[in-house]
Design a protein around this motif. Sequence first.
Motif, PDB file in Angstrom:
ATOM      1  N   PRO A   7      12.409  22.731   7.955  1.00  0.00           N
ATOM      2  CA  PRO A   7      13.649  22.895   7.172  1.00  0.00           C
ATOM      3  C   PRO A   7      13.709  21.907   6.014  1.00  0.00           C
ATOM      4  O   PRO A   7      13.122  20.825   6.063  1.00  0.00           O
ATOM      5  N   LEU A   8      14.424  22.292   4.985  1.00  0.00           N
ATOM      6  CA  LEU A   8      14.629  21.443   3.813  1.00  0.00           C
ATOM      7  C   LEU A   8      16.032  20.850   3.879  1.00  0.00           C
ATOM      8  O   LEU A   8      16.978  21.476   4.380  1.00  0.00           O
ATOM      9  N   TYR A   9      16.164  19.625   3.349  1.00  0.00           N
ATOM     10  CA  TYR A   9      17.450  18.927   3.349  1.00  0.00           C
ATOM     11  C   TYR A   9      17.725  18.344   1.972  1.00  0.00           C
ATOM     12  O   TYR A   9      16.802  17.918   1.269  1.00  0.00           O
ATOM     13  N   SER A  44       8.878   9.635   2.873  1.00  0.00           N
ATOM     14  CA  SER A  44       7.796   9.148   2.014  1.00  0.00           C
ATOM     15  C   SER A  44       8.333   8.671   0.668  1.00  0.00           C
ATOM     16  O   SER A  44       7.920   7.630   0.150  1.00  0.00           O
ATOM     17  N   ARG A  45       9.275   9.395   0.092  1.00  0.00           N
ATOM     18  CA  ARG A  45       9.840   9.002  -1.202  1.00  0.00           C
ATOM     19  C   ARG A  45      10.588   7.681  -1.083  1.00  0.00           C
ATOM     20  O   ARG A  45      10.477   6.801  -1.941  1.00  0.00           O
ATOM     21  N   ILE A  46      11.381   7.544  -0.016  1.00  0.00           N
ATOM     22  CA  ILE A  46      12.146   6.304   0.170  1.00  0.00           C
ATOM     23  C   ILE A  46      11.212   5.112   0.346  1.00  0.00           C
ATOM     24  O   ILE A  46      11.418   4.038  -0.223  1.00  0.00           O
ATOM     25  N   LEU A  47      10.158   5.298   1.127  1.00  0.00           N
ATOM     26  CA  LEU A  47       9.212   4.206   1.370  1.00  0.00           C
ATOM     27  C   LEU A  47       8.503   3.777   0.080  1.00  0.00           C
ATOM     28  O   LEU A  47       8.183   2.590  -0.092  1.00  0.00           O
ATOM     29  N   THR A  48       8.245   4.706  -0.815  1.00  0.00           N
ATOM     30  CA  THR A  48       7.523   4.365  -2.047  1.00  0.00           C
ATOM     31  C   THR A  48       8.460   3.928  -3.164  1.00  0.00           C
ATOM     32  O   THR A  48       8.012   3.313  -4.130  1.00  0.00           O
ATOM     33  N   THR A  49       9.746   4.221  -3.042  1.00  0.00           N
ATOM     34  CA  THR A  49      10.685   3.913  -4.120  1.00  0.00           C
ATOM     35  C   THR A  49      11.433   2.617  -3.877  1.00  0.00           C
ATOM     36  O   THR A  49      11.662   1.837  -4.812  1.00  0.00           O
ATOM     37  N   ILE A  50      11.840   2.378  -2.644  1.00  0.00           N
ATOM     38  CA  ILE A  50      12.621   1.176  -2.332  1.00  0.00           C
ATOM     39  C   ILE A  50      11.671   0.079  -1.855  1.00  0.00           C
ATOM     40  O   ILE A  50      10.967   0.252  -0.849  1.00  0.00           O
ATOM     41  N   PHE A  77      16.293  19.220  -2.357  1.00  0.00           N
ATOM     42  CA  PHE A  77      15.917  19.890  -1.119  1.00  0.00           C
ATOM     43  C   PHE A  77      14.424  19.674  -0.858  1.00  0.00           C
ATOM     44  O   PHE A  77      13.553  20.146  -1.596  1.00  0.00           O
ATOM     45  N   ARG A  78      14.128  18.908   0.189  1.00  0.00           N
ATOM     46  CA  ARG A  78      12.761  18.686   0.646  1.00  0.00           C
ATOM     47  C   ARG A  78      12.801  18.440   2.153  1.00  0.00           C
ATOM     48  O   ARG A  78      13.871  18.294   2.750  1.00  0.00           O
ATOM     49  N   THR A  79      11.622  18.396   2.786  1.00  0.00           N
ATOM     50  CA  THR A  79      11.576  18.133   4.221  1.00  0.00           C
ATOM     51  C   THR A  79      11.924  16.674   4.487  1.00  0.00           C
ATOM     52  O   THR A  79      11.835  15.818   3.592  1.00  0.00           O
ATOM     53  N   LEU A  80      12.285  16.371   5.731  1.00  0.00           N
ATOM     54  CA  LEU A  80      12.598  14.984   6.080  1.00  0.00           C
ATOM     55  C   LEU A  80      11.386  14.082   5.884  1.00  0.00           C
ATOM     56  O   LEU A  80      11.516  12.927   5.435  1.00  0.00           O
ATOM     57  N   ASP A  81      10.203  14.574   6.211  1.00  0.00           N
ATOM     58  CA  ASP A  81       8.995  13.763   6.001  1.00  0.00           C
ATOM     59  C   ASP A  81       8.817  13.420   4.525  1.00  0.00           C
ATOM     60  O   ASP A  81       8.427  12.301   4.180  1.00  0.00           O
ATOM     61  N   GLU A  82       9.102  14.365   3.651  1.00  0.00           N
ATOM     62  CA  GLU A  82       8.985  14.098   2.214  1.00  0.00           C
ATOM     63  C   GLU A  82      10.028  13.077   1.768  1.00  0.00           C
ATOM     64  O   GLU A  82       9.738  12.199   0.946  1.00  0.00           O
ATOM     65  N   HIS A  83      11.244  13.186   2.296  1.00  0.00           N
ATOM     66  CA  HIS A  83      12.276  12.212   1.942  1.00  0.00           C
ATOM     67  C   HIS A  83      11.886  10.809   2.404  1.00  0.00           C
ATOM     68  O   HIS A  83      12.059   9.827   1.674  1.00  0.00           O
ATOM     69  N   LYS A 112       0.853  -1.187   0.000  1.00  0.00           N
ATOM     70  CA  LYS A 112       0.000   0.000   0.000  1.00  0.00           C
ATOM     71  C   LYS A 112       0.889   1.238   0.000  1.00  0.00           C
ATOM     72  O   LYS A 112       1.801   1.361   0.817  1.00  0.00           O
ATOM     73  N   VAL A 113       0.655   2.111  -0.955  1.00  0.00           N
ATOM     74  CA  VAL A 113       1.470   3.314  -1.076  1.00  0.00           C
ATOM     75  C   VAL A 113       1.136   4.266   0.072  1.00  0.00           C
ATOM     76  O   VAL A 113      -0.028   4.624   0.251  1.00  0.00           O
ATOM     77  N   PRO A 114       2.124   4.667   0.852  1.00  0.00           N
ATOM     78  CA  PRO A 114       1.831   5.572   1.952  1.00  0.00           C
ATOM     79  C   PRO A 114       1.286   6.904   1.435  1.00  0.00           C
ATOM     80  O   PRO A 114       1.632   7.357   0.354  1.00  0.00           O
ATOM     81  N   ALA A 115       0.436   7.491   2.210  1.00  0.00           N
ATOM     82  CA  ALA A 115      -0.117   8.795   1.834  1.00  0.00           C
ATOM     83  C   ALA A 115       1.001   9.833   1.821  1.00  0.00           C
ATOM     84  O   ALA A 115       1.933   9.779   2.622  1.00  0.00           O
ATOM     85  N   GLN A 116       0.906  10.770   0.877  1.00  0.00           N
ATOM     86  CA  GLN A 116       1.904  11.828   0.799  1.00  0.00           C
ATOM     87  C   GLN A 116       1.814  12.705   2.053  1.00  0.00           C
ATOM     88  O   GLN A 116       0.724  13.048   2.494  1.00  0.00           O
ATOM     89  N   PRO A 117       2.955  13.060   2.620  1.00  0.00           N
ATOM     90  CA  PRO A 117       2.918  13.858   3.849  1.00  0.00           C
ATOM     91  C   PRO A 117       2.439  15.271   3.562  1.00  0.00           C
ATOM     92  O   PRO A 117       2.620  15.804   2.470  1.00  0.00           O
ATOM     93  N   ARG A 118       1.799  15.840   4.545  1.00  0.00           N
ATOM     94  CA  ARG A 118       1.425  17.240   4.428  1.00  0.00           C
ATOM     95  C   ARG A 118       2.685  18.084   4.572  1.00  0.00           C
ATOM     96  O   ARG A 118       3.477  17.895   5.486  1.00  0.00           O
TER      97      ARG A 118
END
Length: 620
Positions: free
Chosen positions: A28-30, A80-86, A72-78, A16-22
Amino acid sequence: MSEFNYQISYGAQPAKVPAQPRIDPTAPLYASEDGVVASLSNSECIFQVKRSGETHVMTFHVLQALDQAREFRTLDEHVSRILTTIPGLTAQRDDVMRVLDSLVKRRLLVADRDFLGRTTTAPAREPAPLRAVFIRACDRPDQVAHLLASLADYERRHRANRHYVLVDDSSSRDAANRHRDLLREFARSTGCKLTYIGAAERERLVEKLTRAVPKAAPVLPALLAGGERGRFGGGRGWNLALLLSAGARAILLDDDHRLPLRRLDDAREGLDPNPSALASTRFFRNIENALGAGEEVEDDPFELHLAAAGRPLGAVVGQRRYAIDPAALRGLTLSRLDHLYGDAPILATHHGAYGSSRSESGQWLYQLSAEDRAEFARDRDSYLRNVEMASIWYGYRQARASGVANFTPFALDNSVLLPCTNPLGRGEDALFSRVTELCHSGALMLELPVAVGHVQETQRKRSPATLAAHTPRFNYFVADFIRTRLPEFSAEQPAQRLDLLAAHLRDVAGASEQGRVRQLQEYLAYARADLIERLQAQYDGAPDAPIYWQADVRSIIEANGRSLITPGVPRLGDWPENIDDTGCAQRLRDETLELAGFYEAWPALWTCAREQGERLLGAV
């Protein structure tokens, strides 16, 4: 370092694809550091940071997570991307977050505030004084009159009392005499110091430099004074200005420029870190509307540019006017921002233009942003007027720093060795910019969100060149040769780099006639194929564009396609229409050898001029 379990389940139900974080706008962006990887074992590797050279040992799983956090994105966005990509990590959010926290502690994930700290950290550096405002003129006294009138208004308003130098390349004695009369009247009305440099003054300067630098004697006349009859020679005045301002800063103006500087109504403060940011193009019914568009800049236009030219980037972005908004980093990678470091010197400043276009072909008009394209082609009548580019605005809404720029700079920091340019041919500004980047790796040119008036003496018909096959001029050939063919030089000194460039140009000239023809054929094929690819992408991305716009895009693509399928004589844009293959090979050899000679002689000439300082300008 924290680690997470990693597995691939074959035959399992899709995760199940996790919901995109708000997205929290205050978070901060990283972004991950760029690096080089070497394998240690089947599960571990060494990651070396390109910027600092630091090395880190990590598993390949962590490396994969680091790779997914490049923008550069927030840690929550990173996360979410890792969970959906790997695959196989859907239920390991907490573990992934711990890994990212560990990467932050190891400074492999860089926070926006830390990156911005790099851009504002710079040692104190006092810029060189301004030597003069140099004006290039050539057989256009009416244009010079308009420019001097706008400069007189500037002097009355700001009482700057600047030194103006008119570098006159006129072939007409009447035009030269009129220029002198205009300067005398300008001096009477403003009280400013004026210097006129015409043919006689050039000859005296050539003689003086010949005595001081005998080895440069063979190239000095062509570099500063002579030239091929009927061929544009704006580079001669440019080279004169560079020698007469050596060791100082300079302002460059052309006779068809006009003050005041103006800015678009929607211009913004701050510096846009995106290196791919597009300029803004506006179109007007006539030149009068273009000259009155936007808002007049109230600041002293020269001081506006001198506040940046000759200073390190950190001193500039530390000002509120050019501060980088952390939110502007979103979606950018550190590899695209590696030119933004605080100690990077700003060697030149640029601006846009309002009035007449500065380009002779309009093929760039078919690569505008969607917003600007809609204005360009909003109806048939305005479209036919706009393709001639007689009344436009071209420039950036926000300041922008880059390694190269395509147009003539406004302010130059000539306290360090700046290269000469080709005294002949159009595109001398693009060539200068590319060679400056070669000589001063890491230096910057700053585009300000303002524009100068540009009014040509007659309206030009540009659409025939726009619709024809792309045929770059010689100076663009050399600039593209530097960009695409030359290796990265290791020499530290700009003079050494100019010698290396000269050696490469002599290598081009030393090829056989067949080899030189083949190189020209390959270059033209590359330039035209690249244009076709970019235009095809624009055409495919604008299915709702007006039919007349689509028809012209197809015409340009077809014209360049025909030249690829049945290539003719490999002629560059400066060369005669009736030239043959042998003539092209001869022109390529002669012009590259001549340019190589200029670059070899230039460091000694510039050093001599710097040592004489203001005395050299006073002597002419």
